[in-house]
Scaffold this active site. Structure first.
Site, short mmCIF file in Angstrom:
data_model
loop_
_atom_site.label_atom_id
_atom_site.label_comp_id
_atom_site.label_asym_id
_atom_site.label_seq_id
_atom_site.Cartn_x
_atom_site.Cartn_y
_atom_site.Cartn_z
N LYS A 137 3.46 1.68 8.87
CA LYS A 137 2.43 2.70 8.62
C LYS A 137 1.36 2.55 9.67
CE LYS A 137 1.43 5.72 5.32
NZ LYS A 137 2.49 6.39 4.53
N1 GLU Z 1 4.15 9.74 5.34
C1 GLU Z 1 5.32 9.98 4.54
C2 GLU Z 1 5.46 8.89 3.48
O1 GLU Z 1 4.52 8.23 3.12
C3 GLU Z 1 6.56 10.18 5.38
C4 GLU Z 1 6.95 9.02 6.23
C5 GLU Z 1 8.07 9.34 7.22
O2 GLU Z 1 8.60 10.44 7.19
O3 GLU Z 1 8.38 8.44 8.01
O4 GLU Z 1 6.50 8.71 2.93
#
Ligand code: GLU
Length: 412
Positions: free
Chosen positions: A105
């Site tokens: 993240k």
């Molecule tokens: N931000 C989204 C999540 O928390 C998508 C993450 C992604 O597609 O890599 O799942």
């Protein structure tokens, strides 16, 4: 306002899963500790000529099942603690979906609503310049999250490709014109609909005529509302960050969207009654979908929730304390790592298409998503029933076990 450092349910869920599975403290630590944490300072000349410095983070939690995968968030409240926890949550989400990816993240502490497109582009490109050695199709793949969108991913793609040559698989959630996947935009909300439909089918609860309340009108909230409406659910109230509206017969999503575009708020949309945003959670309904920020449901408001089921559209929208209070009251919680996994699953499809230089149809994306997410949901519901667990505990059991199996297979 809630204390943003209130423990969410992540740590307690991992600890409890490790205990149930008989895993020792080392494995438990590994499930929480990040493999790599980057912190960078990014100077940007603002449109008014002043220099501002923004702090950005990228945390890679686990890559034993595949490259780290997860969103990049632009929000004033971003800090290392939040990003670290969300990275770990992604490891669990990809493991639960059983897709060959790990967890990561990123975030930059900034307020994208008070920045121009030029400022956001400079910020994003400089962030990539700082961290490009650590990201890429085989190491760490970013995607949209709170405050970022396809355009942000387009800038990341362009900056990364300027260094390494055309590399669409280095980032997902891109615009279609740059190798984005059909269906990625709606994927998180659409997936939430698939999970709710599976839950309703299993419990023999017809969705036609059921009611829902949605908190949030961003990508997740909007598409979740749309998915629920298309399943026959009556969405009777919805909010954005400033306002909330109610409509006993079901909201008119198109009218609300038009109002939001024209006036920047849902307020005063024809036929919809205003609601105090704080009172949104108190509206009686079958499904409450928090689809905004973390910790929205906390000890201060959990007792007033008037729903049967909470479906976590956002990541960690319920604090650990509130989670316990709700379970004691018999409220079912469909956890984030299942309810909002549609986004990362379609990101996986995008990555696969990019690596293979293929373009899938929307029908193929939707069918494959239904398959993977449907399986994950049925797995969680079955394990919960067998082991007499709540759904979050069941989901963490499955995810933690898969990560541990991969670690074992490496000879760890
Ligand atoms: N931000 C989204 C999540 O928390 C998508 C993450 C992604 O597609 O890599 O799942």
């Amino acid at each position: 306002m809630t204390d943003k450092y209130m423990p969410t349910s992540y740590e307690s869920s991992v600890a409890a899963a490790c205990e149930r599975l008989g895993y020792g403290p080392t494995i438990e630590s590994l499930m929480s500790l990040a493999a790599l944490e980057l912190k960078v300072e990014i100077p940007v000349v603002r449109d008014n000529g002043e220099l501002a410095i923004f702090t950005g983070y990228r945390v890679q939690h686990q890559n034993v099942r595949g490259p780290c995968k997860g969103g990049l968030r632009y929000h004033p409240g971003v800090d290392i603690r939040e990003v670290r926890e969300l990275a770990a949550l992604m490891t669990m989400k990809t493991a639960l979906a059983d897709i060959p990816l790990g967890g990561g993240k990123g975030g930059i502490a900034c307020n994208p609503h008070e920045m121009s497109q030029r400022e956001l582009e400079v910020l994003t490109r400089k962030f990539v310049k700082r961290i490009h050695r650590e990201i890429g199709p085989n190491s760490d793949i970013m995607a949209p999250d709170v405050g970022t969108n396809a355009q942000t991913m387009g800038w990341i793609h362009s900056e990364y490709s300027a260094i390494y040559g055309h590399s669409p698989a280095a980032v997902t959630g891109k615009p279609l014109a740059l190798g984005g996947s059909p269906g990625r935009d709606k994927a998180t909300g659409h997936g939430l609909g698939i999970v709710v439909a599976e839950y309703a089918r299993l419990h023999d609860k017809p969705l036609k005529g059921a009611t829902a309340v949605v908190q949030g009108f961003g990508n997740v909230g909007f598409h979740a509302a749309q998915a629920l409406i298309s399943l026959g659910v009556k969405v009777i109230a919805i909010s954005d960050s400033r306002s909330a509206v109610h409509h006993g017969e079901g909201i008119d999503l198109a009218a609300l969207s038009a109002q939001k575009r024209a006036r920047g708020s849902l307020k005063d949309t024809d036929g919809h009654n205003p609601v105090e945003p704080d009172a949104l959670f108190e509206i009686p309904c079958d499904y409450l979908v928090p689809a905004a920020l973390g910790n929205a449901i906390h000890a201060g408001n959990a007792a007033r929730l008037a729903c049967r089921t909470v479906v976590e559209g956002a990541n960690t929208p319920i604090t650990a304390e509130a989670d316990l209070m709700l379970r004691e009251r018999g409220v079912t919680i469909i956890p984030d790592i299942l309810a909002n996994a549609g986004g990362v699953i379609v990101s996986y499809f995008e990555w696969v298409q990019n690596l293979q230089r293929q373009v899938w149809s929307l029908e193929k994306v939707d069918t494959e998503l239904e398959l993977i997410l449907g399986n994950a949901a049925r797995g969680v519901f079955a394990h919960a029933a067998e082991a007499n667990l709540d759904l979050r505990s069941a989901a963490f059991d499955i995810a933690v076990r898969r990560v541990k199996e991969a670690l074992d297979a490496t000879g760890f």
